[in-house]
Scaffold this active site. Structure first.
Site, mmCIF file in Angstrom:
data_model
loop_
_atom_site.group_PDB
_atom_site.id
_atom_site.type_symbol
_atom_site.label_atom_id
_atom_site.label_comp_id
_atom_site.label_asym_id
_atom_site.label_seq_id
_atom_site.Cartn_x
_atom_site.Cartn_y
_atom_site.Cartn_z
ATOM 1 N N GLY A 176 0.783 -1.222 0.000
ATOM 2 C CA GLY A 176 0.000 0.000 0.000
ATOM 3 C C GLY A 176 0.815 1.273 0.000
ATOM 4 O O GLY A 176 0.296 2.342 -0.303
ATOM 5 N N ARG A 177 2.092 1.184 0.372
ATOM 6 C CA ARG A 177 2.963 2.363 0.306
ATOM 7 C C ARG A 177 4.377 1.978 -0.133
ATOM 8 O O ARG A 177 5.350 2.626 0.205
ATOM 9 C CB ARG A 177 3.000 3.092 1.642
ATOM 10 C CG ARG A 177 3.483 2.265 2.827
ATOM 11 C CD ARG A 177 3.645 3.158 4.038
ATOM 12 N NE ARG A 177 3.964 2.396 5.238
ATOM 13 C CZ ARG A 177 4.361 2.937 6.378
ATOM 14 N NH1 ARG A 177 4.485 4.247 6.469
ATOM 15 N NH2 ARG A 177 4.624 2.192 7.437
ATOM 16 N N GLY B 259 0.134 6.543 1.378
ATOM 17 C CA GLY B 259 1.249 5.907 0.696
ATOM 18 C C GLY B 259 2.603 6.473 1.052
ATOM 19 O O GLY B 259 3.593 6.176 0.376
ATOM 20 N N ARG C 158 14.844 -0.568 0.584
ATOM 21 C CA ARG C 158 15.510 -1.648 1.319
ATOM 22 C C ARG C 158 15.971 -2.723 0.334
ATOM 23 O O ARG C 158 15.334 -2.965 -0.696
ATOM 24 C CB ARG C 158 14.593 -2.255 2.381
ATOM 25 C CG ARG C 158 13.388 -2.984 1.842
ATOM 26 C CD ARG C 158 12.714 -3.834 2.921
ATOM 27 N NE ARG C 158 11.993 -3.066 3.892
ATOM 28 C CZ ARG C 158 10.680 -2.863 3.860
ATOM 29 N NH1 ARG C 158 9.945 -3.356 2.868
ATOM 30 N NH2 ARG C 158 10.079 -2.182 4.804
ATOM 31 N N ARG D 77 5.944 -13.180 0.948
ATOM 32 C CA ARG D 77 5.533 -13.350 2.330
ATOM 33 C C ARG D 77 4.699 -14.626 2.485
ATOM 34 O O ARG D 77 4.158 -15.137 1.493
ATOM 35 C CB ARG D 77 4.689 -12.143 2.760
ATOM 36 C CG ARG D 77 5.319 -10.793 2.441
ATOM 37 C CD ARG D 77 4.242 -9.741 2.208
ATOM 38 N NE ARG D 77 4.803 -8.499 1.675
ATOM 39 C CZ ARG D 77 5.050 -7.416 2.395
ATOM 40 N NH1 ARG D 77 4.784 -7.405 3.683
ATOM 41 N NH2 ARG D 77 5.567 -6.341 1.840
ATOM 42 N N ASP E 164 1.728 -11.505 7.115
ATOM 43 C CA ASP E 164 2.146 -10.707 5.950
ATOM 44 C C ASP E 164 3.477 -10.024 6.187
ATOM 45 O O ASP E 164 4.022 -9.382 5.277
ATOM 46 C CB ASP E 164 1.072 -9.672 5.583
ATOM 47 C CG ASP E 164 0.760 -8.727 6.727
ATOM 48 O OD1 ASP E 164 0.260 -9.202 7.761
ATOM 49 O OD2 ASP E 164 1.027 -7.517 6.610
ATOM 50 N N ASN E 165 4.019 -10.155 7.401
ATOM 51 C CA ASN E 165 5.334 -9.584 7.704
ATOM 52 C C ASN E 165 6.416 -10.645 7.853
ATOM 53 O O ASN E 165 7.501 -10.350 8.363
ATOM 54 C CB ASN E 165 5.269 -8.755 8.995
ATOM 55 C CG ASN E 165 4.677 -7.376 8.773
ATOM 56 O OD1 ASN E 165 4.647 -6.882 7.644
ATOM 57 N ND2 ASN E 165 4.208 -6.755 9.826
ATOM 58 N N ASP F 281 10.597 -4.884 7.510
ATOM 59 C CA ASP F 281 9.461 -4.001 7.799
ATOM 60 C C ASP F 281 9.409 -3.652 9.279
ATOM 61 O O ASP F 281 8.652 -4.235 10.053
ATOM 62 C CB ASP F 281 8.142 -4.628 7.334
ATOM 63 C CG ASP F 281 7.067 -3.552 7.153
ATOM 64 O OD1 ASP F 281 7.426 -2.367 7.118
ATOM 65 O OD2 ASP F 281 5.890 -3.901 7.048
#
Length: 452
Positions: A93-94, A127, A180, A187, A253-254, A263
């Site tokens: 999303g961002r 975002g 990064r 994921r 999701d992480n 993240d």
């Protein structure tokens, strides 16, 4: 030459997955681009250290494509459990995957962003990334890398000249875009989305992609994939514990299927060995507390097994999941002995030593960073008192793994507790003084050399 012809090896393997896995997006057009941090060590590993600052900003602030890699950024699609509640409305999303390239170990690496603008998955978000969030991510990733945690690496931080409104910090606040370098951005939640959609062909394709392109194995066996993920994530959990690190948001999701941490939002380092210590103010039940991180990561690996169930019977998946503790226990022992600067002796002796160290840390309340600094490759000082006698006796049986001869050991332990992070940010916010930030990075890198 800006792009080292020997080291720069662009790729675009992710395109083999097909359009159903991502959305092609465009980066935000920022009002300014002020370079605040560039990771030349990481850049050298992927052939980009030769970029001058103007070229760097052109690629990592304006997102002009890297030659030979992706022609347009990709916002990846995924689902996930967030604090054990399933959410099918997720996705980048961002951020987006900006490029793929090989590193000096021939691994397929992603350059991914945070704060690069809105995507179809932004929902009601802008975002963007706050500059404070970017500074915190650089500090977290550098500290974790130094402490031997498998982690994504902050590659670039550029201030972007926008004023952002946030509920969890004084606003308006400054904006930034982070890049990064990661060993993939696939994921557990990427697999969960396909299972939710009952897309068996997509599951097979993604399984083969991860095994082939991220693990270097000529296989499409979902059981083999789960086996590798269980092993890698157990090691990650062990390294978190030895580092005294609390990620804060270990949602599915992480969790990267390569076992690489990434993240960093509400992260913290625990000041003492307190299993109930939490990083996120919204983690009111302590689901992701310091001492519960191995359990949380094991639970996430279970969600991968559930997602793979359409491809294979349950029994072999359950068998692989059940191996998590068998991977975790020796991994945490090895990680703590490594940070203590000690050589292993035998599995039984090593585990006894680590258990006694953990017990003493928990009951005496000695600071984690202070203890590991004092104990590295030398006898634990007598000033620790009689409560440490049992741990001291066991530690004395382990030979040092390297001399304590680096200049780092002549100073004070480097830590990154919340008070230190806030002081670094305060200097930036109040006086645009980046000296404490760069001093901290230099100290962290000195510690990395002393520990390595």
């Amino acid at each position: 030459m800006a792009f080292d012809p020997q080291a720069y090896r662009p790729e675009r393997n992710i395109l083999s997955l097909g359009d159903a896995f991502y959305d092609r997006v465009t980066a935000a057009n920022f009002p300014e681009t002020r370079l605040r941090f560039r990771n030349d060590r990481a850049a050298a590993e992927v052939g980009l250290a030769g970029l001058d600052d103007a070229e760097w900003v052109r690629h990592f602030g304006r997102f002009v494509p890297l030659p030979g890699s992706l022609e347009q950024p990709l916002a990846l699609r995924y689902h996930g459990h967030q604090f054990r509640t399933y959410n099918p409305d997720l996705g980048d999303g961002r951020g987006f995957t900006f490029a793929q390239l090989r590193d000096d170990r021939a691994r397929l690496m992603d350059l991914g962003t945070k704060g690069s603008g809105q995507t179809p998955w932004s929902r009601f978000g802008d975002g963007r990334l706050t500059l404070k969030g970017g500074v915190r991510e650089v500090l977290a990733s550098e500290m974790l890398e130094a402490l031997g945690v498998p982690t994504s690496r902050s590659f670039s931080l550029i201030e972007t000249g926008e004023e952002l409104e946030r509920n969890d910090e004084p606003s308006p606040t400054r904006s930034a875009v982070l890049v990064r370098l990661s060993h993939g951005h696939i994921r557990i939640g990427t697999f969960q989305r396909l299972a939710y959609l009952r897309d068996e062909d997509g599951l097979r394709r993604l399984t083969a992609y991860v095994l082939r392109d991220l693990y270097g194995e000529d296989s499409d066996d979902p059981v083999r994939l789960l086996s590798l993920v269980v092993e890698r994530t157990a090691r990650l959990a062990a390294r978190y514990m030895a580092a005294g690190f609390v990620h804060g948001v270990l949602n599915s999701d992480n969790i990267n299927v390569t076992g690489e941490s990434f993240d960093y939002g509400p992260w913290r380092f625990a000041p003492t060995w307190e299993p109930a210590f939490v990083a996120a103010y919204f983690d009111q039940t302590g689901l992701y507390a310091f001492g519960r991180q191995p359990e949380a990561i094991h639970w996430d690996a279970m969600q991968l097994a559930v997602a793979l169930r359409p491809l294979v019977e349950a029994e072999p998946l359950i068998a692989e999941l059940d191996r998590f503790p068998a991977h975790y226990q020796p991994a945490v022992t090895d990680a703590i002995l490594w940070r203590l600067g000690r050589r292993p002796r035998s599995a039984e002796e090593d585990r006894a030593t680590v258990q006694e160290v953990e017990r003493a840390l928990r009951t005496t309340g000695v600071g984690i960073d202070r203890f590991f600094f004092d104990a590295f490759a030398q006898r634990l000082p007598e000033s620790y008192g009689a409560e440490w006698d049992a741990a001291r006796a066991l530690l004395d049986r382990h030979a040092p793994r390297k001399p304590r001869d680096h200049a780092y050991w002549n100073g004070a332990p480097r830590s990154m507790l919340i008070e230190e992070v806030e002081a670094i940010w305060s200097a930036i916010a109040q006086a645009d003084d980046w000296a404490p930030f760069h001093d901290a990075l230099a100290h962290i890198r000195a510690m990395a050399v002393a520990l390595a």
